[in-house]
Write a protein that holds these residues in place. Sequence first.
Motif, PDB file in Angstrom:
ATOM      1  N   ARG A 141       0.835  -1.210   0.000  1.00 57.08           N
ATOM      2  CA  ARG A 141       0.000   0.000   0.000  1.00 57.08           C
ATOM      3  C   ARG A 141       0.866   1.256   0.000  1.00 57.08           C
ATOM      4  N   ALA A 142       1.923   1.197   0.846  1.00 57.29           N
ATOM      5  CA  ALA A 142       2.786   2.369   0.945  1.00 57.29           C
ATOM      6  C   ALA A 142       3.468   2.671  -0.386  1.00 57.29           C
ATOM      7  N   LEU A 143       3.665   1.615  -1.211  1.00 56.42           N
ATOM      8  CA  LEU A 143       4.330   1.814  -2.496  1.00 56.42           C
ATOM      9  C   LEU A 143       3.362   2.282  -3.571  1.00 56.42           C
ATOM     10  N   PHE A 144       2.140   1.740  -3.553  1.00 54.31           N
ATOM     11  CA  PHE A 144       1.197   2.031  -4.635  1.00 54.31           C
ATOM     12  C   PHE A 144       0.379   3.302  -4.403  1.00 54.31           C
ATOM     13  N   LEU A 145       0.060   3.610  -3.160  1.00 47.51           N
ATOM     14  CA  LEU A 145      -0.839   4.740  -2.904  1.00 47.51           C
ATOM     15  C   LEU A 145      -0.030   6.005  -2.589  1.00 47.51           C
ATOM     16  N   PRO A 146      -0.320   7.085  -3.287  1.00 43.23           N
ATOM     17  CA  PRO A 146       0.505   8.285  -3.175  1.00 43.23           C
ATOM     18  C   PRO A 146       0.527   8.876  -1.764  1.00 43.23           C
ATOM     19  N   ASP A 147      -0.597   8.817  -1.042  1.00 39.57           N
ATOM     20  CA  ASP A 147      -0.601   9.485   0.254  1.00 39.57           C
ATOM     21  C   ASP A 147      -0.403   8.520   1.422  1.00 39.57           C
ATOM     22  N   ALA A 148      -0.117   7.233   1.140  1.00 38.97           N
ATOM     23  CA  ALA A 148       0.105   6.280   2.228  1.00 38.97           C
ATOM     24  C   ALA A 148       1.541   6.409   2.743  1.00 38.97           C
ATOM     25  N   VAL A 149       1.693   6.209   4.039  1.00 36.88           N
ATOM     26  CA  VAL A 149       3.029   6.314   4.649  1.00 36.88           C
ATOM     27  C   VAL A 149       3.354   4.983   5.325  1.00 36.88           C
ATOM     28  N   PHE A 150       4.585   4.517   5.123  1.00 34.30           N
ATOM     29  CA  PHE A 150       4.959   3.253   5.747  1.00 34.30           C
ATOM     30  C   PHE A 150       5.332   3.508   7.208  1.00 34.30           C
ATOM     31  N   PRO A 151       4.727   2.791   8.162  1.00 33.57           N
ATOM     32  CA  PRO A 151       4.950   3.063   9.583  1.00 33.57           C
ATOM     33  C   PRO A 151       6.245   2.439  10.091  1.00 33.57           C
ATOM     34  N   TRP A 152       7.396   2.980   9.653  1.00 30.58           N
ATOM     35  CA  TRP A 152       8.685   2.432  10.091  1.00 30.58           C
ATOM     36  C   TRP A 152       8.758   2.354  11.606  1.00 30.58           C
ATOM     37  N   GLY A 153       9.367   1.293  12.134  1.00 30.52           N
ATOM     38  CA  GLY A 153       9.492   1.192  13.595  1.00 30.52           C
ATOM     39  C   GLY A 153      10.027  -0.166  13.977  1.00 30.52           C
ATOM     40  N   TRP A 154      10.617  -0.238  15.192  1.00 25.25           N
ATOM     41  CA  TRP A 154      11.182  -1.506  15.655  1.00 25.25           C
ATOM     42  C   TRP A 154      10.102  -2.575  15.831  1.00 25.25           C
ATOM     43  N   ASN A 155       8.878  -2.109  16.056  1.00 21.74           N
ATOM     44  CA  ASN A 155       7.808  -3.097  16.277  1.00 21.74           C
ATOM     45  C   ASN A 155       7.504  -3.907  15.012  1.00 21.74           C
ATOM     46  N   LEU A 156       8.110  -3.543  13.878  1.00 26.16           N
ATOM     47  CA  LEU A 156       7.913  -4.331  12.649  1.00 26.16           C
ATOM     48  C   LEU A 156       8.957  -5.448  12.511  1.00 26.16           C
ATOM     49  N   LEU A 157       9.965  -5.407  13.392  1.00 27.86           N
ATOM     50  CA  LEU A 157      11.064  -6.362  13.260  1.00 27.86           C
ATOM     51  C   LEU A 157      10.604  -7.821  13.351  1.00 27.86           C
ATOM     52  N   PRO A 158       9.769  -8.188  14.351  1.00 27.73           N
ATOM     53  CA  PRO A 158       9.337  -9.596  14.407  1.00 27.73           C
ATOM     54  C   PRO A 158       8.685 -10.054  13.107  1.00 27.73           C
ATOM     55  N   ALA A 159       7.807  -9.217  12.555  1.00 33.61           N
ATOM     56  CA  ALA A 159       7.114  -9.581  11.314  1.00 33.61           C
ATOM     57  C   ALA A 159       8.093  -9.705  10.158  1.00 33.61           C
ATOM     58  N   ALA A 160       9.195  -8.937  10.223  1.00 33.58           N
ATOM     59  CA  ALA A 160      10.183  -8.992   9.145  1.00 33.58           C
ATOM     60  C   ALA A 160      11.036 -10.249   9.249  1.00 33.58           C
ATOM     61  N   LEU A 161      11.298 -10.695  10.484  1.00 37.83           N
ATOM     62  CA  LEU A 161      12.165 -11.871  10.666  1.00 37.83           C
ATOM     63  C   LEU A 161      11.413 -13.192  10.556  1.00 37.83           C
ATOM     64  N   LEU A 162      10.152 -13.142  10.931  1.00 39.34           N
ATOM     65  CA  LEU A 162       9.364 -14.382  10.965  1.00 39.34           C
ATOM     66  C   LEU A 162       9.401 -15.182   9.656  1.00 39.34           C
ATOM     67  N   PRO A 163       9.211 -14.549   8.497  1.00 39.25           N
ATOM     68  CA  PRO A 163       9.254 -15.325   7.250  1.00 39.25           C
ATOM     69  C   PRO A 163      10.580 -16.050   7.050  1.00 39.25           C
ATOM     70  N   LEU A 164      11.689 -15.400   7.457  1.00 40.28           N
ATOM     71  CA  LEU A 164      12.995 -16.030   7.263  1.00 40.28           C
ATOM     72  C   LEU A 164      13.143 -17.249   8.162  1.00 40.28           C
ATOM     73  N   LEU A 165      12.680 -17.105   9.413  1.00 41.83           N
ATOM     74  CA  LEU A 165      12.729 -18.244  10.328  1.00 41.83           C
ATOM     75  C   LEU A 165      11.849 -19.379   9.824  1.00 41.83           C
ATOM     76  N   LEU A 166      10.694 -18.986   9.317  1.00 46.59           N
ATOM     77  CA  LEU A 166       9.740 -19.971   8.794  1.00 46.59           C
ATOM     78  C   LEU A 166      10.371 -20.746   7.637  1.00 46.59           C
ATOM     79  N   LEU A 167      11.074 -20.023   6.774  1.00 49.53           N
ATOM     80  CA  LEU A 167      11.700 -20.629   5.604  1.00 49.53           C
ATOM     81  C   LEU A 167      12.818 -21.574   6.029  1.00 49.53           C
ATOM     82  N   LEU A 168      13.640 -21.121   6.972  1.00 46.66           N
ATOM     83  CA  LEU A 168      14.740 -21.952   7.453  1.00 46.66           C
ATOM     84  C   LEU A 168      14.208 -23.220   8.114  1.00 46.66           C
ATOM     85  N   GLY A 169      13.251 -23.020   9.034  1.00 48.61           N
ATOM     86  CA  GLY A 169      12.655 -24.167   9.740  1.00 48.61           C
ATOM     87  C   GLY A 169      11.958 -25.095   8.764  1.00 48.61           C
ATOM     88  N   GLY A 170      11.227 -24.499   7.816  1.00 46.94           N
ATOM     89  CA  GLY A 170      10.487 -25.297   6.841  1.00 46.94           C
ATOM     90  C   GLY A 170      11.436 -26.117   5.985  1.00 46.94           C
TER      91      GLY A 170
END
Lengths: 270, 395
Positions: free
Chosen positions: A226-255
Amino acid sequence: MIGRLLGHPRALWARREMLANLVSRELKARYKGSLLGLCWAILTPLFMALVYVFFLRLLARGIPLETVLIGVFAWQFTANCVQSGLTAVTGNANLVKKVFFPRQVLPLAGTLANTVNFLLSLGVQTVLLAFLLGARGEAIPPRAALALVVLVYHGLFNYGLSLWLAAANVYFRDVQHLVGVLLTAWFFASPAMYDLSMVAQVTAGRPGLYDLYLCNPMALIITAYRALFLPDAVFPWGWNLLPAALLPLLLLLGGGLLFQRAQRNFADYL
Amino acid sequence: MEPVISARQLGKCYRMRGLGPPTLFGALKETLRRRPPNLFWALRDVSFDIPAGRTVGVIGPNGSGKSSLLGLVTGTIQPTRGAVRTHGRISSLLELGAGFHPDLTGRENVFLNAAILGIAREDIRRRMDAIAEFAGLGEFLEMPVKHYSSGMYVRLGFAVAVEVDPDILLIDEVLAVGDLAFQLRCLDRIRDFQRRGKTILLVSHALQTVEEFCHEALLIHHGRVVASGPPPDVILEYIRHYMGEGGYLYTQEFGTRAVEFEQVTLRDGAGVETGVFTAGQALHVDIAYRCAQRIERPVFGYSLKTGNGLYLYGSNTQLAGYELPAIEGAGVIRLTLDPLPLLAGNFFLSLSVHSWDHAIQYHRREDWYPFAVRNPTQEPGLVRLAGTWSQPPAG
């Protein structure tokens, strides 16, 4: 380590012809019998998006169509991968029992076929968005091209999921029923037909809950599109996004590890 | 020479889980009950070496572990114990049409199947015409395979599978499908593989095929190798001791038993009891019978079938003009075939004794007595015909 993360790329590369053939089998078989052919890949999420927008209007939650469109299209990619992942091995029992090849090819082929699908629907989405935004005198920002980077990450996440589900469904055939229920719950727990601003509203005063909500990788991925496609959307940068960013990698490794271990006995359980 | 396939103390154990597919609930129930799992050894302590260029047949009753053995050699299933080592590229004819998608055309499926079997796309494109011709599909090649007959399906699968050009070829019962013409073409291909020095492992219930093609046979029973060696001996062992259990040949016995076969002994020309005979030498069948009462003008008959159940010949004392006025009590009657006109193979002897007008069967044993024939000459075929060659004077 990296090799395991991606599910033994050398063995998969050696089987690239098989992979390409399986992907084209998936795609051909999916659209051969139906009149509208490939159109269904786009029409299904489009109809879904329209239905959601309509109901959200009834509930007096004014979510713009563009927002829902992006969310539902992206969600559909993951939902399709969950489905194809579940049946990746069990649906090819004949092959697995009789021919020897790296079994990772099967969930990967499903994921890749869905990726091709998603790429096409992204094209349609871009046209629709240009039209919708153009009606308001706005345009898609050039940064939308970065959506392809998000797509790669999204695809890896989906592949990781597929590896888990494909292996689990061989050993426990009722996983697919369980997943059916969980998928619906996950859909409502992901910002597909609403956006993060609504989540912030609902969880106002309980920041812990908001952070927990953000652990869902789909929240991150959809918000990024959304942040990329919509002109007025803003990406909510923050440390609280870190778990969501790492989870796919852990999932892939474990999988990758789990699948490699589990595949030895696939033929016994099919 | 180093063996191409070598198995050492190979064992495969399955956990019996009852009916139906495995489920989470099932696993939970099992764990709560804490019952020891029900183990089933499909193969146990199997060791063998197959040198390059040999064709080995695997025979045994249904469920004896033959297919598990092929699975272990292919690598699709993992051994519980021991190990199997193979050298060279393996292709198995046990997956004819595995991976075919019903909605794709024959041509599309050829490419798909070839990719699954690991054949390069270019090779297949070049060989496409040959494949289509071998499968005998004609214009059906452009049709979705869901409209194919089962024969066409298998023919296409076979045509692709033999393009792999493997070092080791595994064959599981695939020759039993398709019409006769196609079967012959398949066998031809297999001979071609043999000529090119490929190693073949063949699982079949068609004993005649094993007999004809294999240098060696393995007999598996309850997961163990119980006999191995020259095909005729192993096949005879199989027929004699294990065939009752789910074998393909159906022996039967009936009659009023007014006359009963007591003991039937097969002897060679020297009078020695045996089950293996030599083509062109004598075969004697001594039939010891016992009568419950005096029987006027009985007729003793016999017939011969091949291991594949093909009826070869039948005759009786009546047709042969050997009239027996009456029999009573116990006695022996001897049937002699000299010279034995059969060539190499496995055969079944049926015996009967009935009344002169064929109205009453006293005793009949169908396919009851198996025997094998070895052919020391190079003549191919099933029977020897007494042909002679000459050059008639011109004119």
